[in-house]
Motif scaffolding. Sequence first.
Motif, PDB file in Angstrom:
ATOM      1  N   ASN A 134       0.948  -1.243   0.025  1.00  7.72           N
ATOM      2  CA  ASN A 134       0.037  -0.007  -0.077  1.00  7.72           C
ATOM      3  C   ASN A 134       0.807   1.221  -0.127  1.00  7.72           C
ATOM      4  OD1 ASN A 134      -2.526  -1.308   0.147  1.00  7.72           O
ATOM      5  ND2 ASN A 134      -3.173  -0.137   1.785  1.00  7.72           N
ATOM      6  N   MET A 135       0.490   2.266  -0.800  1.00  5.66           N
ATOM      7  CA  MET A 135       1.231   3.420  -0.951  1.00  5.66           C
ATOM      8  C   MET A 135       0.548   4.251  -0.020  1.00  5.66           C
ATOM      9  SD  MET A 135       1.999   4.438  -4.636  1.00  5.66           S
ATOM     10  CE  MET A 135       0.260   4.139  -5.344  1.00  5.66           C
ATOM     11  N   SER A 136      -0.901   4.127   0.226  1.00  2.00           N
ATOM     12  CA  SER A 136      -1.804   4.818   1.214  1.00  2.00           C
ATOM     13  C   SER A 136      -3.008   3.941   1.356  1.00  2.00           C
ATOM     14  CB  SER A 136      -2.022   6.257   0.451  1.00  2.00           C
ATOM     15  OG  SER A 136      -3.077   6.718   1.393  1.00  2.00           O
ATOM     16  N   ASP A 137      -3.622   4.103   2.607  1.00  2.00           N
ATOM     17  CA  ASP A 137      -4.848   3.471   2.784  1.00  2.00           C
ATOM     18  C   ASP A 137      -5.979   4.345   2.295  1.00  2.00           C
ATOM     19  OD1 ASP A 137      -3.677   1.340   3.984  1.00  2.00           O
ATOM     20  OD2 ASP A 137      -4.038   1.899   6.290  1.00  2.00           O
ATOM     21  N   ILE A 159      -2.303   4.351   6.878  1.00  2.00           N
ATOM     22  CA  ILE A 159      -0.943   4.112   6.419  1.00  2.00           C
ATOM     23  C   ILE A 159      -0.750   5.336   5.491  1.00  2.00           C
ATOM     24  CG2 ILE A 159       0.777   3.057   4.732  1.00  2.00           C
ATOM     25  CD1 ILE A 159      -0.582   0.428   5.718  1.00  2.00           C
ATOM     26  N   SER A 160       0.123   6.400   5.498  1.00  2.00           N
ATOM     27  CA  SER A 160       0.322   7.404   4.676  1.00  2.00           C
ATOM     28  C   SER A 160       1.508   7.023   3.471  1.00  2.00           C
ATOM     29  CB  SER A 160       0.722   8.825   5.544  1.00  2.00           C
ATOM     30  OG  SER A 160       2.333   8.299   5.817  1.00  2.00           O
ATOM     31  N   THR A 161       1.370   7.867   2.553  1.00  2.00           N
ATOM     32  CA  THR A 161       2.584   7.744   1.383  1.00  2.00           C
ATOM     33  C   THR A 161       3.796   7.927   2.194  1.00  2.00           C
ATOM     34  OG1 THR A 161       0.954   8.679  -0.138  1.00  2.00           O
ATOM     35  CG2 THR A 161       3.132   8.693  -0.743  1.00  2.00           C
ATOM     36  N   GLU A 164       5.012   7.418   4.978  1.00  2.00           N
ATOM     37  CA  GLU A 164       5.586   6.174   5.942  1.00  2.00           C
ATOM     38  C   GLU A 164       5.741   5.041   4.968  1.00  2.00           C
ATOM     39  OE1 GLU A 164       3.925   6.573  10.594  1.00  2.00           O
ATOM     40  OE2 GLU A 164       2.959   5.061   9.291  1.00  2.00           O
ATOM     41  N   SER A 165       4.617   4.884   4.063  1.00  2.00           N
ATOM     42  CA  SER A 165       4.802   3.706   2.896  1.00  2.00           C
ATOM     43  C   SER A 165       6.210   3.830   2.169  1.00  2.00           C
ATOM     44  CB  SER A 165       3.637   3.640   2.085  1.00  2.00           C
ATOM     45  OG  SER A 165       3.809   2.510   1.178  1.00  2.00           O
ATOM     46  N   LEU A 166       6.639   4.962   1.857  1.00  2.00           N
ATOM     47  CA  LEU A 166       7.709   5.307   1.260  1.00  2.00           C
ATOM     48  C   LEU A 166       9.094   4.683   1.841  1.00  2.00           C
ATOM     49  CD1 LEU A 166       9.385   5.842  -1.354  1.00  2.00           C
ATOM     50  CD2 LEU A 166       9.253   8.646  -0.774  1.00  2.00           C
ATOM     51  N   GLN A 167       9.138   5.210   3.293  1.00  2.00           N
ATOM     52  CA  GLN A 167      10.234   4.650   4.088  1.00  2.00           C
ATOM     53  C   GLN A 167      10.159   3.137   4.311  1.00  2.00           C
ATOM     54  OE1 GLN A 167      12.788   6.413   5.970  1.00  2.00           O
ATOM     55  NE2 GLN A 167      13.238   4.082   5.789  1.00  2.00           N
ATOM     56  N   THR A 168       9.097   2.500   4.431  1.00  2.00           N
ATOM     57  CA  THR A 168       8.695   1.106   4.535  1.00  2.00           C
ATOM     58  C   THR A 168       9.393   0.517   3.212  1.00  2.00           C
ATOM     59  OG1 THR A 168       6.916   1.166   5.685  1.00  2.00           O
ATOM     60  CG2 THR A 168       7.380  -0.806   4.695  1.00  2.00           C
ATOM     61  N   ALA A 169       9.100   0.965   1.937  1.00  2.00           N
ATOM     62  CA  ALA A 169       9.392   0.459   0.655  1.00  2.00           C
ATOM     63  C   ALA A 169      11.014   0.609   0.703  1.00  2.00           C
ATOM     64  CB  ALA A 169       8.866   1.299  -0.402  1.00  2.00           C
ATOM     65  N   LYS A 170      11.805   1.526   1.217  1.00  2.00           N
ATOM     66  CA  LYS A 170      13.099   1.765   1.287  1.00  2.00           C
ATOM     67  C   LYS A 170      13.766   0.692   2.296  1.00  2.00           C
ATOM     68  CE  LYS A 170      13.247   6.901   0.585  1.00  2.00           C
ATOM     69  NZ  LYS A 170      13.646   8.175   1.283  1.00  2.00           N
ATOM     70  N   TRP A 171      13.325   0.293   3.284  1.00  2.77           N
ATOM     71  CA  TRP A 171      13.807  -0.712   4.043  1.00  2.77           C
ATOM     72  C   TRP A 171      13.606  -1.911   3.360  1.00  2.77           C
ATOM     73  CZ3 TRP A 171      10.560   1.406   8.804  1.00  2.77           C
ATOM     74  CH2 TRP A 171      11.243   2.423   9.612  1.00  2.77           C
ATOM     75  N   LEU A 172      12.464  -2.060   2.731  1.00  5.07           N
ATOM     76  CA  LEU A 172      12.351  -3.470   1.974  1.00  5.07           C
ATOM     77  C   LEU A 172      13.469  -3.586   0.760  1.00  5.07           C
ATOM     78  CD1 LEU A 172       8.447  -3.644   1.531  1.00  5.07           C
ATOM     79  CD2 LEU A 172       9.946  -5.125   2.921  1.00  5.07           C
ATOM     80  N   GLU A 173      13.744  -2.587   0.019  1.00  2.00           N
ATOM     81  CA  GLU A 173      14.690  -2.319  -0.757  1.00  2.00           C
ATOM     82  C   GLU A 173      16.375  -2.801  -0.073  1.00  2.00           C
ATOM     83  OE1 GLU A 173      15.334   0.281  -4.359  1.00  2.00           O
ATOM     84  OE2 GLU A 173      16.280   1.514  -2.908  1.00  2.00           O
ATOM     85  N   ASP A 231       1.107   9.251  -7.032  1.00  2.29           N
ATOM     86  CA  ASP A 231       1.874   8.726  -5.753  1.00  2.29           C
ATOM     87  C   ASP A 231       2.958   7.826  -6.317  1.00  2.29           C
ATOM     88  OD1 ASP A 231       0.152  10.263  -4.199  1.00  2.29           O
ATOM     89  OD2 ASP A 231      -1.022   8.346  -3.511  1.00  2.29           O
ATOM     90  N   ALA A 232       2.740   6.839  -7.023  1.00  2.00           N
ATOM     91  CA  ALA A 232       3.670   5.876  -7.614  1.00  2.00           C
ATOM     92  C   ALA A 232       5.043   6.661  -8.095  1.00  2.00           C
ATOM     93  CB  ALA A 232       3.292   4.917  -8.686  1.00  2.00           C
ATOM     94  N   LYS A 233       4.738   7.912  -8.614  1.00  2.00           N
ATOM     95  CA  LYS A 233       6.124   8.508  -9.014  1.00  2.00           C
ATOM     96  C   LYS A 233       7.152   8.878  -7.965  1.00  2.00           C
ATOM     97  CE  LYS A 233       5.827  11.621 -12.270  1.00  2.00           C
ATOM     98  NZ  LYS A 233       5.027  12.631 -12.971  1.00  2.00           N
TER      99      LYS A 233
END
Length: 401
Positions: free
Chosen positions: A224-227, A233-235, A237-246, A311-313
């Motif tokens: 999720n980029m946002s709920d 979930i906000s964009t 916070e999601s971006l930070q989670t995506a960075k950790w996953l990367e 958002d995806a950009k």
Amino acid sequence: MTVRRDVFTQAKLGPVTLRNRIIKAATFEASTPNALVTDDLITYHRLPAAGGVGMTTVAYLAVSPGGRTEGKQIYWRPEAMPGLRRLTDAIHAEGAAVSAQIGHAGPVANAKSNKAKAYAPVRFFNPLSMRFARHATRDDIDDIVEAHANAARMAIEAGFDAVEVHLGHNYFASSFLSPLINRRTDEFGGSLENRAKVARGTVLAVRRAVEKAGTPIAVTAKLNMSDGVRGGISTEESLQTAKWLEEDGGLDAIELTAGSSLVNPMYLFRGDAPVKQFAGAFKPPLRWGIRMTGKKFLREYPYREAYLLRDAKLFRAELTMPLILLGGITNRETMDLAMDEGFDFVAMGRALLAEPDLVKRIQADGAQRSICNHCNQCMATIYSHTHCVVTGSPAPVSQRV
């Protein structure tokens, strides 16, 4: 000079080569009345495979009986394996790859239908099942994480080319990420770092299982980029989670999604809100409740092409790993736009439900347009047999001449 990626050329997804960059997104098929593969389920995925997609995604293959959103869904167990192998063989025969979406529904799980316990970060009421999901203990979390690893091992045995770990829509891992749902005060609550532990741990467990198996398959995640709800979930916070996953290195790609199956599903779908049809899928008194309050649950958002692109950009700008753009991908122009914006793959859902051969027709003629009108009445058919109400596709095997 930058050369545009051609969406119809071969592409690597981790260790797997796809014939093009178009993926059929996971859309629940409602074709498994006994929680086992049927001819209907095989046809559901064979048609878009024959229709030209690079990969189709089978949804939703739960990691445990209690992880299903309802009791007819397939969950990973020995009895399911022969049918799953028959499914993957059928897709491969059409020249496409096939991914297994694996996950645990968490607070979205229907404990009544599943006849099994549902789990959430905290005790949580599910109005569809009229049951409470239980507060997940540390042992419960460990068991669910390990169940994902076991599902990945079984997916390899069944012949899948990839697994998609479900980290979206307020299912188990996503519900931990949500500050609105996750009110814990232990090591899995509070800070984003704590709330992301389940998602990160699950992905790494799946990656370790795949590497240990020794058979190269791709590992992706739906995030999720946002709920789309205040306090969810906000964009950012999601971006930070995506960075950790990367940084963790467990994924070959992320499919970016949005919306909450619990409180705001239309934030993902966009277009008409089918309240009347949705209510008709249930028996009273739930039917009456949906008719009275459905507009609050099924909020209406206008449809536009590539509606998640903005958002995806933000994610594309901050991440180097492959990303899959979902949401409003129905024609060649939008596919080319996604490639121009740096996305590696596009995922299609409703357009392929309406016209499974749309990809081949777009490849032959770039001016082809999808006939999907975004009425979203297909949403209500997931409680019977998922199909497009405009075209009737795909019809159950029993109704074909």
